[in-house]
Design an enzyme around this catalytic site. Structure first.
Site, PDB file in Angstrom:
ATOM      1  N   ASP A  42     -96.972  86.291 -30.183  1.00 29.63           N
ATOM      2  CA  ASP A  42     -96.188  85.063 -30.368  1.00 29.63           C
ATOM      3  C   ASP A  42     -95.337  85.226 -31.624  1.00 29.63           C
ATOM      4  O   ASP A  42     -95.779  85.824 -32.608  1.00 29.63           O
ATOM      5  CB  ASP A  42     -97.117  83.855 -30.508  1.00 29.63           C
ATOM      6  N   CYS A  74     -95.242  69.442 -17.614  1.00 29.64           N
ATOM      7  CA  CYS A  74     -94.846  70.106 -16.358  1.00 29.64           C
ATOM      8  C   CYS A  74     -94.160  69.197 -15.350  1.00 29.64           C
ATOM      9  O   CYS A  74     -93.033  69.481 -14.938  1.00 29.64           O
ATOM     10  CB  CYS A  74     -96.074  70.742 -15.710  1.00 29.64           C
TER      11      CYS A  74
END
Ligand code: UDX
Length: 436
Positions: free
Chosen positions: A30, A261
């Protein structure tokens, strides 16, 4: 196998921990240095039920490594892309810049045959683009790009990782399919793995999420009907759900869906279809109806205190659903914002088991944050339940009723015991049942 995962969010991190616990060697990558430092030092950067113990285990036994360097994809058998695809601020379409940047950065470091598996939710054709970017940035790379959509739910990430309903593999080369089979080898025959084309796999993810969002919107519209007609939505959902063609899941009426989402993916699906000249009328109505619902819910809470000059409103729940600290597109946050817009004279005190801190980043000092659910009831004219934490069901309402200014509850998640509350003298209203 050696697995590299790019992106340590709600998909990448639980997946990385899950694969490491199955004996694979996983490196999670990351760009966020702070996040990686915290993780390396054993501090989880998100809340997920049961994740902490497994995380420490795989960190200590060395199966899970964490780094900010994309070079760590070297020697990987499989590189999983799990970066965000948020809505583009101008168009609302899935913003693919993080996917494309990851593909560009990882390409030069590939060694040997590598499968690039995309777990991020991406529009049809993204796999083709990723393939082109990698080929352009490493002429000698030996690789295949596979679509491997992720269906895990927040709050149940580990459960869903170990017990997936299905694993969808969008691949066009047998060699790549074999790598994915090996990745899931320890699940043996316990999972439904299907092999489809890459565009089909990319579509399955959007089609599934949009369908579930429509199912929620459908039951919410039925709830509106029940409120007028004298039926009860819980009974209606029970009766509908016993039909195996309908199924009993995702029939909980509530304040509308939220999360990172459904809102994003319904919009992206609609816009993607528009590009192909196809109108997604059901999805479009779902998107609009879900937005309108939050406004209606804010009005509903406010109307319960309309005769009070400076009403004090208690809120139970800030996360977009139970089991998570995530407040992205949370109905609770939206409903609170709407209430503050409608009436400047209200005073709101809210509590969430995990999401107080994240909510503060959005709502700041517009509301008060309680350190316990009980504090929300202090002098309140109404308490509204906005997130379905099961712990709210077992609060001592008899004791709490004494703290309230007016004994009134608006339950937008239908989780509390109506008879018990009415017996205790509460004015209680919920979703989808006729108010006499
Ligand atoms: C969803 C999909 O379920 C998952 O497969 C995908 O990988 C990511 O998107 P998630 O966003 O974690 O998962 O949450 P989900 O449990 O699906 O809930 C979404 C929203 O719908 C929440 O706000 C929830 O409260 C609401 N919901 C869900 C209802 O209002 N009623 C229901 O019956 C179910």
């Amino acid at each position: 196998m050696k697995i590299a995962i790019i992106g340590t969010g709600y998909v990448g991190l639980p997946s990385g921990i899950g694969f490491a616990s199955l004996g694979h060697n996983v490196v999670c990558i990351d760009k966020d240095e702070n996040k990686i430092k915290n993780l390396q030092e054993g501090r989880l950067t998100l809340y997920e039920d049961g994740l902490q113990d497994l995380f420490l285990k795989v960190l200590q036994n060395g199966r899970l490594k964490l780094t900010t360097s994309t070079q760590a994809v070297k020697d990987a058998d499989i590189v999983i892309l799990a970066v965000g695809t948020p809505p583009h601020p101008e168009t609302g379409e899935a913003d693919l810049r993080y996917i494309y940047a990851a593909a560009e950065e990882l390409a030069p470091h590939l060694t040997g045959y590598t499968v690039i598996a995309d777990k991020s939710t991406v529009p049809v054709g993204t796999g083709d683009m990723v393939e082109k970017i990698i080929a352009k940035n490493n002429k000698n790379a030996d690789f295949d790009v596979v679509s491997l959509p992720e269906f895990l739910r927040e709050g149940f990430a580990l459960h869903d990782f170990f017990h997936p309903d299905r694993v969808v593999v969008g691949a066009n080369k047998p060699r790549a399919c074999e790598v994915i089979k090996n990745l899931y080898a320890s699940f043996e025959d316990k999972i439904n793995m299907i092999f489809v084309s890459r565009p089909s796999a990319e579509t399955i993810k959007y089609a599934s999420n949009a369908f579930l969002a429509m199912k929620i919107h459908y039951i919410n519209e039925m709830a509106d009907f029940c409120e007028k007609s004298g039926a009860n939505i819980n009974e209606v959902a029970l009766g509908m759900g016993l039909d195996s063609r309908i199924g009993n899941k995702f029939l909980n009426a509530g304040p509308g869906y939220g999360g990172s989402c459904f809102p994003k993916d319904t919009l992206a699906m609609s816009l993607m279809a528009e590009k192909y000249g196809v109108e997604m009328s059901l999805i479009n109505r779902t998107i609009a109806g879900n937005k309108e619902r939050k406004i209606k819910m804010a009005e509903r809470i406010l109307s319960s205190v309309q005769n009070i000059k400076n009403p004090k409103i208690g809120v139970l729940g800030l996360a977009f659903k139970n089991g998570t600290d995530d407040v992205r597109e949370s109905p609770a946050i939206e409903i609170i914002s709407q209430m503050l817009k409608f009436n400047k004279n209200i005073n709101i005190t809210a509590f969430d088991y995990q999401a107080n801190e994240n909510a503060k980043k959005i709502l700041d000092n517009q509301i008060n944050y309680a350190s316990s659910p009980e504090n929300v009831f202090d002098n309140a004219d109404v308490v509204a339940v906005l997130t379905e934490w099961k712990e709210f069901k077992t609060l001592d309402f008899e004791k709490l009723s004494a703290k309230m200014h007016t004994k009134r509850i608006v339950d937008l998640r239908n989780i509390l015991d109506e008879d018990k509350l009415k017996n205790l003298g509460f004015e209680y209203s919920k979703i989808g049942s006729f108010q006499k």
